[in-house]
Every structure is written in structure tokens, then in C-alpha cells.
Design a protein around this motif. Sequence first.
Motif, mmCIF file in Angstrom:
data_model
loop_
_atom_site.group_PDB
_atom_site.id
_atom_site.type_symbol
_atom_site.label_atom_id
_atom_site.label_comp_id
_atom_site.label_asym_id
_atom_site.label_seq_id
_atom_site.Cartn_x
_atom_site.Cartn_y
_atom_site.Cartn_z
ATOM 1 N N GLU A 27 0.893 -1.140 -0.036
ATOM 2 C CA GLU A 27 -0.053 -0.066 -0.087
ATOM 3 C C GLU A 27 1.181 1.105 0.073
ATOM 4 O O GLU A 27 0.323 2.407 -0.662
ATOM 5 C CB GLU A 27 -0.884 0.020 1.290
ATOM 6 N N ASN A 28 1.935 1.243 0.763
ATOM 7 C CA ASN A 28 2.732 2.357 0.738
ATOM 8 C C ASN A 28 4.135 2.163 0.077
ATOM 9 O O ASN A 28 5.128 3.043 0.507
ATOM 10 C CB ASN A 28 2.842 2.972 2.121
ATOM 11 N N CYS A 29 4.168 1.158 -0.491
ATOM 12 C CA CYS A 29 5.815 0.832 -1.076
ATOM 13 C C CYS A 29 6.991 0.712 -0.030
ATOM 14 O O CYS A 29 7.947 1.433 -0.381
ATOM 15 C CB CYS A 29 5.990 1.879 -2.223
ATOM 16 N N SER A 30 6.628 0.099 0.977
ATOM 17 C CA SER A 30 7.841 0.380 2.204
ATOM 18 C C SER A 30 7.977 -0.902 2.786
ATOM 19 O O SER A 30 7.072 -1.816 2.872
ATOM 20 C CB SER A 30 7.553 1.307 3.037
ATOM 21 N N TRP A 31 9.281 -1.386 3.201
ATOM 22 C CA TRP A 31 9.664 -2.376 4.107
ATOM 23 C C TRP A 31 9.180 -1.810 5.444
ATOM 24 O O TRP A 31 9.830 -0.745 6.000
ATOM 25 C CB TRP A 31 11.217 -2.712 3.863
ATOM 26 N N GLU A 32 8.654 -2.835 6.433
ATOM 27 C CA GLU A 32 8.455 -2.501 7.818
ATOM 28 C C GLU A 32 8.826 -3.542 8.811
ATOM 29 O O GLU A 32 8.637 -4.831 8.323
ATOM 30 C CB GLU A 32 6.927 -2.077 7.801
ATOM 31 N N ILE A 33 8.951 -3.157 9.970
ATOM 32 C CA ILE A 33 9.200 -4.278 11.130
ATOM 33 C C ILE A 33 9.122 -3.660 12.456
ATOM 34 O O ILE A 33 9.440 -2.270 12.400
ATOM 35 C CB ILE A 33 10.738 -4.604 10.920
ATOM 36 N N GLY A 34 8.725 -4.328 13.366
ATOM 37 C CA GLY A 34 8.582 -3.804 14.731
ATOM 38 C C GLY A 34 9.791 -4.091 15.338
ATOM 39 O O GLY A 34 10.236 -5.248 15.452
ATOM 40 N N VAL A 35 10.457 -3.062 16.166
ATOM 41 C CA VAL A 35 11.599 -3.480 16.790
ATOM 42 C C VAL A 35 11.802 -2.902 18.113
ATOM 43 O O VAL A 35 10.928 -2.238 18.341
ATOM 44 C CB VAL A 35 12.864 -2.892 16.015
ATOM 45 N N LEU A 37 9.965 0.529 12.439
ATOM 46 C CA LEU A 37 10.886 1.169 11.445
ATOM 47 C C LEU A 37 10.261 0.887 9.936
ATOM 48 O O LEU A 37 9.768 -0.223 9.756
ATOM 49 C CB LEU A 37 12.255 0.270 11.399
ATOM 50 N N MET A 38 10.094 1.782 9.221
ATOM 51 C CA MET A 38 9.697 1.698 7.864
ATOM 52 C C MET A 38 10.763 2.272 7.024
ATOM 53 O O MET A 38 11.367 3.428 7.020
ATOM 54 C CB MET A 38 8.464 2.760 7.626
ATOM 55 N N VAL A 39 11.081 1.408 5.850
ATOM 56 C CA VAL A 39 11.953 1.942 4.748
ATOM 57 C C VAL A 39 11.426 1.861 3.410
ATOM 58 O O VAL A 39 10.866 1.033 3.143
ATOM 59 C CB VAL A 39 13.337 0.848 4.759
ATOM 60 N N ARG A 40 11.368 3.241 3.007
ATOM 61 C CA ARG A 40 10.566 3.349 1.717
ATOM 62 C C ARG A 40 11.522 2.504 0.468
ATOM 63 O O ARG A 40 12.823 2.878 0.372
ATOM 64 C CB ARG A 40 10.595 4.777 1.087
#
Length: 133
Positions: A52-60, A115-118
Motif C-alpha cells: 500500500e505504501n511501497c515500504s519495508w516495515e518491522i517492529g523493533v 521502522l519503515m524503509v521506503r
Amino acid sequence: VYLTVSDGKAESTAQQDVTVNQAAKCTPQNKSMYFASTANKWTFEEMKYNEENCSWEIGVHFDGKGDENGEQRFKVTSAPDWQHRIYGQGLDNQLCDNTRTCGDVYTDKKGKYFLMVRDDGMTWEIEKGLPVY
């Protein structure tokens, strides 16, 4: 869609069919991405891709502690090893993929973060809390 135009003297109405497409889902540039940090003893945790927002995500969970080599920090990699693309600190919250010129990303955060990385520009953000999937 109906459009009405008026100049104060005359009025004109036109009809036009419009097709609204939902936003196309993004295709990631990397097949996978992993997070590694001093907080998780440099183990590789797989990140999720959000189309949906073209990003890599993770809870850290940052513990605020570093290791024997320095303060708390992290990197993002394209594989669960150090032989593939490794993204470290670039300019203006952008990760760069050359470890010789890009060091670790330092952070003083402590607690649970998102953490979100576009994917398109490798810019990153850290927000308090965890992602909801």
C-alpha cells in the motif's frame, strides 16, 4: 461525472464517464529485506513489504544499549547475511548501499518502535509503537 459551467448569463452541463482505478500495488526493488542491530545481537529479522505504501516495515525493540564496538545502531540488508546489499547511514535519513562509505545507523531510541524503509528511495523513519498487520 457531471460538470456545470456558468458565466452568470448562461449555463451549460456536460456529462463524461470517468473510470477510477485504485492505486496500483508497488513491486519491491529487493526480493526481501532484513533488519539487524546491536539490540538483537546482529541477527537478521525479516521485514514485511507493505504494497500500500511501497515500504519495508518491522517492529523493533531498542534496548538503548550498544555493544563492545560502540553505541546502539542498526543496518538493513537484502539477505540474511553480510554478503549481499547492506544499507547503512546515508544523508537526510536515506540509507545507502555501500558499507565502505555508509556506516551503521545510530539511534538513541529505547522501547518498541516501528521502522519503515521506503523501497523507492531507501528513506527511513522510526516511530514509537509497533506496526499493525
